[in-house]
Design a protein around this motif. Structure first.
Motif, PDB file in Angstrom:
ATOM      1  N   PRO A 197      43.289  57.846  61.623  1.00  6.15           N
ATOM      2  CA  PRO A 197      43.625  56.465  61.261  1.00  6.15           C
ATOM      3  C   PRO A 197      42.504  55.516  61.650  1.00  6.15           C
ATOM      4  N   ARG A 198      42.266  54.509  60.795  1.00  9.79           N
ATOM      5  CA  ARG A 198      41.194  53.538  61.039  1.00  9.79           C
ATOM      6  C   ARG A 198      41.739  52.138  60.792  1.00  9.79           C
ATOM      7  N   VAL A 199      41.232  51.195  61.580  1.00  9.70           N
ATOM      8  CA  VAL A 199      41.609  49.785  61.387  1.00  9.70           C
ATOM      9  C   VAL A 199      40.339  49.002  61.111  1.00  9.70           C
ATOM     10  N   TYR A 200      40.304  48.404  59.937  1.00 14.72           N
ATOM     11  CA  TYR A 200      39.146  47.616  59.514  1.00 14.72           C
ATOM     12  C   TYR A 200      39.436  46.131  59.633  1.00 14.72           C
TER      13      TYR A 200
ATOM     14  N   ASN B   3      50.203  46.764  43.029  1.00 11.23           N
ATOM     15  CA  ASN B   3      49.510  45.657  42.351  1.00 11.23           C
ATOM     16  C   ASN B   3      48.767  44.764  43.334  1.00 11.23           C
ATOM     17  N   HIS B   4      48.990  44.986  44.625  1.00  9.06           N
ATOM     18  CA  HIS B   4      48.403  44.143  45.674  1.00  9.06           C
ATOM     19  C   HIS B   4      47.741  45.020  46.731  1.00  9.06           C
ATOM     20  N   ILE B   5      46.832  44.411  47.491  1.00  7.92           N
ATOM     21  CA  ILE B   5      46.275  45.044  48.690  1.00  7.92           C
ATOM     22  C   ILE B   5      46.881  44.292  49.877  1.00  7.92           C
ATOM     23  N   TYR B   6      47.331  45.027  50.873  1.00 13.99           N
ATOM     24  CA  TYR B   6      48.069  44.445  51.989  1.00 13.99           C
ATOM     25  C   TYR B   6      47.211  44.380  53.236  1.00 13.99           C
ATOM     26  N   PHE B   7      47.454  43.375  54.066  1.00 17.58           N
ATOM     27  CA  PHE B   7      46.718  43.210  55.313  1.00 17.58           C
ATOM     28  C   PHE B   7      47.538  42.389  56.276  1.00 17.58           C
ATOM     29  N   THR B   8      47.107  42.340  57.525  1.00 18.23           N
ATOM     30  CA  THR B   8      47.842  41.635  58.566  1.00 18.23           C
ATOM     31  C   THR B   8      46.859  40.961  59.518  1.00 18.23           C
ATOM     32  N   ALA B   9      47.369  39.984  60.248  1.00 20.63           N
ATOM     33  CA  ALA B   9      46.562  39.354  61.285  1.00 20.63           C
ATOM     34  C   ALA B   9      46.842  39.997  62.644  1.00 20.63           C
ATOM     35  N   LEU B  10      47.623  41.078  62.671  1.00 21.39           N
ATOM     36  CA  LEU B  10      47.941  41.781  63.913  1.00 21.39           C
ATOM     37  C   LEU B  10      47.277  43.155  63.894  1.00 21.39           C
ATOM     38  N   ALA B  11      46.304  43.349  64.763  1.00 20.67           N
ATOM     39  CA  ALA B  11      45.564  44.618  64.792  1.00 20.67           C
ATOM     40  C   ALA B  11      46.489  45.806  65.014  1.00 20.67           C
ATOM     41  N   ASP B  12      47.470  45.669  65.908  1.00 25.81           N
ATOM     42  CA  ASP B  12      48.360  46.794  66.175  1.00 25.81           C
ATOM     43  C   ASP B  12      49.246  47.108  64.972  1.00 25.81           C
ATOM     44  N   GLY B  13      49.595  46.101  64.179  1.00 27.68           N
ATOM     45  CA  GLY B  13      50.352  46.339  62.949  1.00 27.68           C
ATOM     46  C   GLY B  13      49.527  47.122  61.942  1.00 27.68           C
ATOM     47  N   ALA B  14      48.245  46.784  61.836  1.00 22.97           N
ATOM     48  CA  ALA B  14      47.349  47.542  60.961  1.00 22.97           C
ATOM     49  C   ALA B  14      47.192  48.965  61.486  1.00 22.97           C
ATOM     50  N   GLY B  15      47.163  49.122  62.805  1.00 22.35           N
ATOM     51  CA  GLY B  15      47.068  50.448  63.394  1.00 22.35           C
ATOM     52  C   GLY B  15      48.276  51.310  63.054  1.00 22.35           C
ATOM     53  N   LEU B  16      49.460  50.722  63.132  1.00 20.23           N
ATOM     54  CA  LEU B  16      50.666  51.452  62.767  1.00 20.23           C
ATOM     55  C   LEU B  16      50.590  51.874  61.297  1.00 20.23           C
ATOM     56  N   ALA B  17      50.183  50.966  60.427  1.00 19.34           N
ATOM     57  CA  ALA B  17      50.048  51.307  59.005  1.00 19.34           C
ATOM     58  C   ALA B  17      49.050  52.443  58.812  1.00 19.34           C
ATOM     59  N   ALA B  18      47.954  52.415  59.573  1.00 21.19           N
ATOM     60  CA  ALA B  18      46.946  53.474  59.469  1.00 21.19           C
ATOM     61  C   ALA B  18      47.530  54.812  59.899  1.00 21.19           C
ATOM     62  N   GLU B  19      48.292  54.805  60.983  1.00 19.39           N
ATOM     63  CA  GLU B  19      48.859  56.056  61.474  1.00 19.39           C
ATOM     64  C   GLU B  19      49.909  56.620  60.516  1.00 19.39           C
ATOM     65  N   LEU B  20      50.587  55.745  59.779  1.00 18.24           N
ATOM     66  CA  LEU B  20      51.614  56.183  58.844  1.00 18.24           C
ATOM     67  C   LEU B  20      51.059  56.486  57.452  1.00 18.24           C
TER      68      LEU B  20
ATOM     69  N   ASP C 105      40.248  49.436  69.351  1.00 13.41           N
ATOM     70  CA  ASP C 105      41.062  49.134  70.538  1.00 13.41           C
ATOM     71  C   ASP C 105      42.476  48.686  70.186  1.00 13.41           C
ATOM     72  N   TRP C 106      43.051  49.244  69.130  1.00 12.56           N
ATOM     73  CA  TRP C 106      44.429  48.932  68.767  1.00 12.56           C
ATOM     74  C   TRP C 106      45.371  49.925  69.444  1.00 12.56           C
ATOM     75  N   LYS C 107      46.623  49.520  69.597  1.00 15.83           N
ATOM     76  CA  LYS C 107      47.608  50.329  70.320  1.00 15.83           C
ATOM     77  C   LYS C 107      48.059  51.510  69.467  1.00 15.83           C
TER      78      LYS C 107
END
Length: 136
Positions: free
Chosen positions: A63-66, A39-56, A107-109
């Motif tokens: 994986p892409r981080v927008y 019901n929601h779209i999720y996001f973070t202020a931590l680029a590396d956290g978004a990177g982990l989500a992309a990889e998973l 340039d995310w980890k």
């Protein structure tokens, strides 16, 4: 936007190939519990956290981080705030309103294959745990 939450910039990790100006919206299946439509779209202020989500994220695409901008109000993600961690150390948020893609970063980890396997195993074990429900 609630200024008390976070100023950003904000990121969303996915395997979808998207363009600047497109919108990410709720209503898709969870990457972690595919039987649930979110019901929601999720996001973070931590680029590396978004990177982990992309990889998973589900799928075989890279994986892409927008970089994203919320188009409406958002709240702390209750799946990781207070329920699992005091406050919001992961700077994770969710919204019922779309996120506008304003850029992409590279340039995310990246996680090691071993770390990704550990995360996948943790997610799989939570899927079979009644207490690990997704607050949707």
């Amino acid at each position: 936007m609630d200024k008390a939450l976070d100023e950003g910039p904000f990121y969303h990790g996915t395997k979808a190939d998207l363009q600047v100006g497109e919108f990410l919206t709720a209503g898709f299946r969870s990457n972690y519990r595919p039987e649930i439509v979110m019901n929601h779209i999720y996001f973070t202020a931590l680029a590396d956290g978004a990177g982990l989500a992309a990889e998973l994220a589900a799928g075989e695409a890279p994986p892409r981080v927008y970089v994203v901008e919320p188009t409406g109000e958002f709240e702390n993600d209750p799946n990781v705030t207070d329920k699992k961690f005091p406050g919001n150390p992961t700077r994770s948020y969710r919204s019922t309103k779309p996120l506008r893609i304003v850029g992409e970063i590279t340039d995310w980890k990246r996680q090691t294959p071993e770390a990704l396997q550990m995360w996948r195993e943790r997610i799989a074990s939570h899927q079979h745990n009644d207490r690990a429900e997704i607050i949707n």
